[in-house]
Write a protein that holds these residues in place. Structure first.
Motif, PDB file in Angstrom:
ATOM      1  N   GLY A 339       9.494  -1.178   8.105  1.00 51.30           N
ATOM      2  CA  GLY A 339       9.360  -2.619   7.969  1.00 51.30           C
ATOM      3  C   GLY A 339       9.154  -3.284   9.322  1.00 51.30           C
ATOM      4  O   GLY A 339       9.062  -2.629  10.365  1.00 51.30           O
ATOM      5  N   ILE A 340       9.089  -4.603   9.288  1.00 53.22           N
ATOM      6  CA  ILE A 340       8.945  -5.399  10.511  1.00 53.22           C
ATOM      7  C   ILE A 340      10.351  -5.674  11.037  1.00 53.22           C
ATOM      8  O   ILE A 340      11.137  -6.402  10.417  1.00 53.22           O
ATOM      9  N   GLY A 341      10.692  -5.066  12.170  1.00 50.77           N
ATOM     10  CA  GLY A 341      12.047  -5.158  12.702  1.00 50.77           C
ATOM     11  C   GLY A 341      12.393  -6.559  13.176  1.00 50.77           C
ATOM     12  O   GLY A 341      11.568  -7.247  13.778  1.00 50.77           O
ATOM     13  N   LEU A 342      13.640  -6.960  12.917  1.00 44.81           N
ATOM     14  CA  LEU A 342      14.104  -8.284  13.321  1.00 44.81           C
ATOM     15  C   LEU A 342      14.997  -8.238  14.555  1.00 44.81           C
ATOM     16  O   LEU A 342      15.096  -9.231  15.286  1.00 44.81           O
ATOM     17  N   THR A 386       3.584  -5.585   3.515  1.00 41.27           N
ATOM     18  CA  THR A 386       2.391  -5.253   4.284  1.00 41.27           C
ATOM     19  C   THR A 386       2.120  -6.399   5.250  1.00 41.27           C
ATOM     20  O   THR A 386       2.466  -7.547   4.976  1.00 41.27           O
ATOM     21  N   TYR A 387       1.488  -6.090   6.375  1.00 42.52           N
ATOM     22  CA  TYR A 387       1.240  -7.169   7.335  1.00 42.52           C
ATOM     23  C   TYR A 387       0.251  -8.179   6.771  1.00 42.52           C
ATOM     24  O   TYR A 387       0.311  -9.368   7.103  1.00 42.52           O
ATOM     25  N   MET A 388      -0.648  -7.738   5.910  1.00 38.42           N
ATOM     26  CA  MET A 388      -1.568  -8.657   5.247  1.00 38.42           C
ATOM     27  C   MET A 388      -0.806  -9.729   4.475  1.00 38.42           C
ATOM     28  O   MET A 388      -1.057 -10.929   4.619  1.00 38.42           O
ATOM     29  N   ASP A 389       0.164  -9.293   3.663  1.00 42.15           N
ATOM     30  CA  ASP A 389       0.905 -10.251   2.851  1.00 42.15           C
ATOM     31  C   ASP A 389       1.966 -10.990   3.645  1.00 42.15           C
ATOM     32  O   ASP A 389       2.414 -12.068   3.238  1.00 42.15           O
ATOM     33  N   ALA A 390       2.382 -10.439   4.769  1.00 42.13           N
ATOM     34  CA  ALA A 390       3.345 -11.139   5.624  1.00 42.13           C
ATOM     35  C   ALA A 390       2.731 -12.372   6.264  1.00 42.13           C
ATOM     36  O   ALA A 390       3.408 -13.367   6.505  1.00 42.13           O
ATOM     37  N   GLY A 428      -6.804  -2.718   4.536  1.00 40.33           N
ATOM     38  CA  GLY A 428      -6.618  -4.021   3.902  1.00 40.33           C
ATOM     39  C   GLY A 428      -5.678  -3.987   2.712  1.00 40.33           C
ATOM     40  O   GLY A 428      -5.908  -4.659   1.696  1.00 40.33           O
ATOM     41  N   SER A 429      -4.576  -3.241   2.816  1.00 40.66           N
ATOM     42  CA  SER A 429      -3.674  -3.051   1.680  1.00 40.66           C
ATOM     43  C   SER A 429      -2.756  -4.243   1.444  1.00 40.66           C
ATOM     44  O   SER A 429      -2.391  -4.962   2.374  1.00 40.66           O
ATOM     45  N   ARG A 430      -2.364  -4.400   0.180  1.00 39.91           N
ATOM     46  CA  ARG A 430      -1.432  -5.447  -0.248  1.00 39.91           C
ATOM     47  C   ARG A 430      -0.107  -4.803  -0.651  1.00 39.91           C
ATOM     48  O   ARG A 430       0.031  -3.580  -0.723  1.00 39.91           O
ATOM     49  N   ILE A 445       6.955  -0.329  -0.120  1.00 43.24           N
ATOM     50  CA  ILE A 445       6.022  -1.438  -0.330  1.00 43.24           C
ATOM     51  C   ILE A 445       4.786  -1.321   0.554  1.00 43.24           C
ATOM     52  O   ILE A 445       3.721  -1.868   0.243  1.00 43.24           O
ATOM     53  N   ASN A 446       4.906  -0.575   1.654  1.00 43.32           N
ATOM     54  CA  ASN A 446       3.816  -0.476   2.630  1.00 43.32           C
ATOM     55  C   ASN A 446       3.467   0.986   2.912  1.00 43.32           C
ATOM     56  O   ASN A 446       3.056   1.334   4.009  1.00 43.32           O
ATOM     57  N   ARG A 447       3.642   1.843   1.889  1.00 43.20           N
ATOM     58  CA  ARG A 447       3.387   3.272   2.078  1.00 43.20           C
ATOM     59  C   ARG A 447       2.528   3.847   0.941  1.00 43.20           C
ATOM     60  O   ARG A 447       2.665   5.013   0.582  1.00 43.20           O
TER      61      ARG A 447
END
Length: 561
Positions: A339-342, A386-390, A428-430, A445-447
């Motif tokens: 994921g996108i680390g916080l 996904t970074y697209m949907d983020a 370009g994944s969702r 979700i992103n794999r």
């Protein structure tokens, strides 16, 4: 006997590293050195762009996945990417590869070492060295449970009454897991990440010898870059945080010294999803530790700039970046298998703003993983999306979604350092909610994995979002690779022209100068600058006016003549 290697071993282990063990270790190093004839590229340049992918990313009935991936790579990606980061492709039992059963083998469903060598003929390679832990299904762990000689100290047994409240916890799971040995005794073993991922005991010299042999094997098999996974947790001392301890830094220095001895040009990359000040400590003095560190603050800061339509925090942070030497650089990325680390935002953004970003993304369909804190509270650890949907609200048009996505990746490709792009991004994944439900964990979700036919059909479909993303990112990558101003070590200057427009100016040693403009808003922005005469690289248009109009989420790369 390399004195640097010996001095580091003496520093970490003292008299506990016996003479015969030292002789054994140096014999292994010399044997590996004699078997490696390939000359690796020294350092890096603007040609270096890394693709992050799973070895089994694409399926074709009746074939192993690695040869299938290599064919896809050669057709679609070879012209854009110099390196392929193969996420753990060894036999595994959980965590999509990061619970390694056998470090020395290729997962049979993916192929074998000959298939890795075939890919090596098309691309430089980056391997994962999962050095902190291994699978509870591994033979090493089975031998520990059987109490075989030589394995009695391979893992870390702790009295469950020990005060471990100071230990940094990356996940909301128990730190210790009970296991029953062959004599029916029960030991509570250190499991930082899960009960199937048993932490290795690097305090035991025999563990270091075994893991150095893993590193040597990867170098022999052609690894140009070596990623040290979760390396910050490698050394444990109860009563401390058990992260970033001095012995951990010394072990990374040891890995680098060994890699430089047997395969000069190998790049050691540390993966430490932690606040920025701790992350950059893994550069050491600029000459002795990691050559690259993951730039974990970049992905959430770009998201924050996009969702707030304000570039000031991103710009201030970028202005503060400094490398300790030209022997180091950043490993930049926006998306990965995780994921996108916080945590990398902490110390840069107030906690209230971090929580606001998390809530906004949750409302748009993102999932969140949490971590336990020493005081008993919990905090969001990473956003799963996904970074697209983020980047975009659910209701966005594909045109807007594409513009935001291209802007973010243009920032990535403009930053000093070596850029890495995740396979799901170039495709370009969702969000894959079905994958989450099937796998039972948020990171799925992103794999998403694909059949070769379905992904090639999607990329060939005229006007599809996947095709448009692929073409736009491929174009940006090609431009970056052509211009010396994008060299990882070229000078970089960051300016917020206003709160919505970021300017990055890159200047090469040959004085080539490229000015990169980014409009992080849904409003047109007029910029007054003395650019002409110049050429805008992305569109290929000449600039003859000192006033520029940036459309919403537009990026320009301006090559001054």
């Amino acid at each position: 006997m390399n004195p640097k290697i010996k001095d580091l071993i003496d520093k970490v282990y003292g008299d506990s590293f016996l003479t015969h063990q030292l002789t054994w270790l140096f014999s292994d190093i010399e044997k590996a050195k004699s078997r490696i004839s390939e000359r690796r590229k020294m350092n890096w340049d603007q040609q270096d762009v890394v693709l992050i992918t799973y070895a089994d990313q694409f399926r074709l009935e009746g074939e192993k996945s690695l040869p299938v991936f290599t064919r896809f790579y050669n057709r679609w990606l070879k012209e854009g990417f110099s390196h392929v980061h193969l996420l753990p492709f060894y036999p595994w039992s959980s965590d999509d590869g990061f619970s390694v059963v056998d470090y020395h083998q290729v997962a049979p469903e993916s192929g074998d070492w000959h298939d890795v060598a075939d890919l090596k003929r098309s691309s430089k390679l980056m391997f994962d060295f999962v050095c902190n832990h291994m699978s509870a299904k591994s033979e090493w762990f089975a031998r520990y449970l059987r109490q075989e000689p030589g394995f009695e100290n391979f893992f870390i047994a702790v009295d469950p009454d020990t005060d471990l409240s100071a230990v940094t916890r990356p996940r909301a799971l128990p730190l210790l897991t009970p296991f029953t040995l062959s004599d029916e005794s029960v030991r509570h073993l250190w499991t930082t990440f899960s009960e199937d991922q048993i932490d290795l005991n690097f305090a035991a010299p025999e563990v270091l010898i075994a893991m150095v042999n893993v590193l040597l094997h990867y170098l022999e098999q052609g690894a140009d870059y070596v990623r040290l996974d979760a390396v910050g947790f490698m050394w444990k001392v109860p009563g401390t945080s058990c992260i970033h301890l001095p012995q951990t830094h010394d072990l990374i220095k040891l890995f680098r010294a060994i890699a430089e001895e047997v395969a000069p040009g190998t790049v050691i990359i540390t993966e430490t999803n932690v606040p920025h000040k701790d992350n950059i400590a893994y550069f050491g003095d600029g000459h002795d530790e990691a050559q690259m560190v993951y730039q974990f603050s970049l992905p959430p800061l770009v998201l924050h700039a996009m969702h707030s339509a304000n570039v000031e925090t991103l710009c201030r942070w970028a202005q503060s970046l400094a490398l300790p030497s030209t022997e180091t650089t950043w490993f930049n990325f926006l998306a990965s298998h995780d994921g996108i680390g916080l945590n990398p935002l902490r110390g840069i953004l107030p906690e209230e703003e971090i929580l606001q970003l998390v809530e906004k993304l949750q409302q748009q369909g993102a999932l969140v993983n949490w971590k336990n804190n020493p005081d008993g509270s919990r905090s969001p650890y990473e956003i799963n999306v996904t970074y697209m949907d983020a980047l975009s609200p659910k209701a966005s048009s594909d045109d807007d979604r594409l513009a935001r996505f291209v802007l973010a990746h243009a920032v990535l490709l403009s930053f000093p350092g070596v850029p890495a792009i995740y396979i799901q991004s170039i495709l370009g994944s969702r969000n894959d909610y079905e994958g989450v439900e099937k796998a039972g964990y948020n990171r799925a979700i992103n794999r998403q994995k694909y059949t070769l036919d379905e992904i090639e059909t999607a990329l060939s479909q005229t006007g599809s979002l996947r095709q448009r993303v692929y073409r736009r990112l491929t174009h940006l990558i090609a431009l970056r690779r052509e211009h010396h101003a994008f060299h990882p070590n070229a000078k970089a200057e960051f300016i917020a022209l206003n709160d919505r427009v970021l300017q990055i100016t890159r200047t090469a040693e040959n004085n080539q100068r490229i000015t990169c403009l980014f409009n992080f808003s849904d409003r047109p922005q007029r910029i007054h600058q003395e650019y002409p005469p110049a050429r805008e690289l992305i569109s290929g248009c000449d600039i003859t006016d000192s006033e520029l109009d940036l459309a919403p989420w537009q990026v320009m790369w301006i090559d001054s003549k």
